[in-house]
Design a protein around this motif. Structure first.
Motif, PDB file in Angstrom:
ATOM      1  N   TRP A  59       0.840  -1.198   0.000  1.00 26.02           N
ATOM      2  CA  TRP A  59       0.000   0.000   0.000  1.00 26.02           C
ATOM      3  C   TRP A  59       0.873   1.245   0.000  1.00 26.02           C
ATOM      4  N   ASP A  60       0.443   2.251  -0.744  1.00 30.31           N
ATOM      5  CA  ASP A  60       1.076   3.561  -0.649  1.00 30.31           C
ATOM      6  C   ASP A  60       0.202   4.437   0.252  1.00 30.31           C
ATOM      7  N   ASN A  61       0.567   5.696   0.373  1.00 29.52           N
ATOM      8  CA  ASN A  61      -0.170   6.596   1.261  1.00 29.52           C
ATOM      9  C   ASN A  61      -1.628   6.736   0.836  1.00 29.52           C
ATOM     10  N   CYS A  62      -1.883   6.754  -0.466  1.00 26.79           N
ATOM     11  CA  CYS A  62      -3.266   6.867  -0.952  1.00 26.79           C
ATOM     12  C   CYS A  62      -4.108   5.666  -0.526  1.00 26.79           C
ATOM     13  N   GLU A  85       0.580  13.838   5.887  1.00 27.23           N
ATOM     14  CA  GLU A  85       1.792  14.612   6.182  1.00 27.23           C
ATOM     15  C   GLU A  85       2.973  13.697   6.495  1.00 27.23           C
ATOM     16  N   HIS A  86       2.718  12.630   7.225  1.00 27.71           N
ATOM     17  CA  HIS A  86       3.787  11.693   7.607  1.00 27.71           C
ATOM     18  C   HIS A  86       4.010  10.609   6.545  1.00 27.71           C
ATOM     19  N   ASP A  87       3.238  10.678   5.450  1.00 26.15           N
ATOM     20  CA  ASP A  87       3.376   9.757   4.324  1.00 26.15           C
ATOM     21  C   ASP A  87       3.377   8.299   4.797  1.00 26.15           C
ATOM     22  N   ILE A  88       2.332   7.941   5.534  1.00 17.28           N
ATOM     23  CA  ILE A  88       2.222   6.597   6.097  1.00 17.28           C
ATOM     24  C   ILE A  88       1.858   5.612   4.992  1.00 17.28           C
ATOM     25  N   LEU A  93       2.092   1.589   8.368  1.00 16.69           N
ATOM     26  CA  LEU A  93       0.826   1.526   9.104  1.00 16.69           C
ATOM     27  C   LEU A  93       0.797   0.356  10.072  1.00 16.69           C
ATOM     28  N   ILE A  94       1.173  -0.819   9.584  1.00 20.26           N
ATOM     29  CA  ILE A  94       1.063  -1.991  10.459  1.00 20.26           C
ATOM     30  C   ILE A  94       2.172  -2.049  11.500  1.00 20.26           C
ATOM     31  N   LYS A  95       3.141  -1.141  11.407  1.00 21.05           N
ATOM     32  CA  LYS A  95       4.196  -1.060  12.424  1.00 21.05           C
ATOM     33  C   LYS A  95       3.937   0.054  13.432  1.00 21.05           C
ATOM     34  N   LEU A  96       2.820   0.783  13.277  1.00 19.15           N
ATOM     35  CA  LEU A  96       2.534   1.874  14.214  1.00 19.15           C
ATOM     36  C   LEU A  96       2.244   1.324  15.605  1.00 19.15           C
ATOM     37  N   ASN A  97       2.594   2.099  16.613  1.00 17.37           N
ATOM     38  CA  ASN A  97       2.276   1.765  17.997  1.00 17.37           C
ATOM     39  C   ASN A  97       1.808   3.051  18.688  1.00 17.37           C
ATOM     40  N   LEU A  98       1.495   2.951  19.970  1.00 14.72           N
ATOM     41  CA  LEU A  98       0.963   4.111  20.697  1.00 14.72           C
ATOM     42  C   LEU A  98       1.929   5.293  20.700  1.00 14.72           C
ATOM     43  N   LYS A 100       4.304   6.019  18.457  1.00  9.09           N
ATOM     44  CA  LYS A 100       4.379   6.623  17.125  1.00  9.09           C
ATOM     45  C   LYS A 100       3.116   7.421  16.813  1.00  9.09           C
ATOM     46  N   LEU A 101       1.957   6.928  17.239  1.00  5.42           N
ATOM     47  CA  LEU A 101       0.721   7.676  17.030  1.00  5.42           C
ATOM     48  C   LEU A 101       0.754   9.002  17.792  1.00  5.42           C
ATOM     49  N   GLU A 102       1.323   8.990  18.980  1.00  4.73           N
ATOM     50  CA  GLU A 102       1.443  10.227  19.757  1.00  4.73           C
ATOM     51  C   GLU A 102       2.396  11.204  19.067  1.00  4.73           C
ATOM     52  N   LYS A 103       3.473  10.689  18.496  1.00  4.68           N
ATOM     53  CA  LYS A 103       4.405  11.549  17.756  1.00  4.68           C
ATOM     54  C   LYS A 103       3.773  12.123  16.501  1.00  4.68           C
ATOM     55  N   MET A 104       2.730  11.447  15.981  1.00  2.00           N
ATOM     56  CA  MET A 104       2.002  11.954  14.817  1.00  2.00           C
ATOM     57  C   MET A 104       0.973  13.017  15.223  1.00  2.00           C
TER      58      MET A 104
END
Length: 141
Positions: A59-62, A85-88, A93-98, A100-104
């Motif tokens: 998956w790309d950001n879109c 903005e963070h070009d997730i 996405l599947i590596k995000l954690n709490l 990283k979400l706070e840093k976003m």
């Protein structure tokens, strides 16, 4: 109608769509729309999706924004710009954690927990699909 006339109508349709607001808020990102609009579609005919299911890793950001908008419209409206903005990508996405979400800049703890739950469900679904494909490949040999 000639082919060029149809293409001109499709381009005009897309340009008109850019100025429309998305129902329930949010924003249009026309770069994420890779498909041509269907101009005159019969209601009795169902069209099959031409988009094949691709791995979350590809998956790309879109694609991530499309998933967020489709399954979690409220969070898309609130945090879609953050994900863009963070070009997730799907891999990110599947590596995000709490943390990283706070840093976003997703400040609400409940929103972070909900988003993480949705992401973990997506990861689980993806891993089940990968295991099924692996199992079918091994049994075919």
């Amino acid at each position: 109608m000639t082919e060029s006339r149809v293409n001109m109508m499709a381009k005009a349709y897309i340009l008109d769509r850019r100025s429309e607001s998305v129902p329930n808020g949010g924003f249009h990102d026309m770069q994420c729309y890779n498909h041509q609009p269907v101009l005159m579609q019969s209601k009795s005919v169902k069209q099959k999706s031409t988009r094949s299911k691709k791995s979350v890793f590809k998956w790309d950001n879109c694609d991530v924004l499309r998933w967020l908008r489709k399954h979690h419209l409220q969070y898309y409206q609130l945090y879609g710009a953050n994900f863009k903005e963070h070009d997730i990508s799907g891999r990110a996405l599947i590596k995000l954690n709490l943390i990283k979400l706070e840093k976003m800049e997703i400040d609400d703890q409940m929103h972070r927990n909900d988003l993480l739950e949705y992401i973990l469900r997506l990861r689980l679904k993806h891993e089940q699909t990968e295991l099924r494909l692996l199992f079918n490949t091994n049994n075919a040999v």
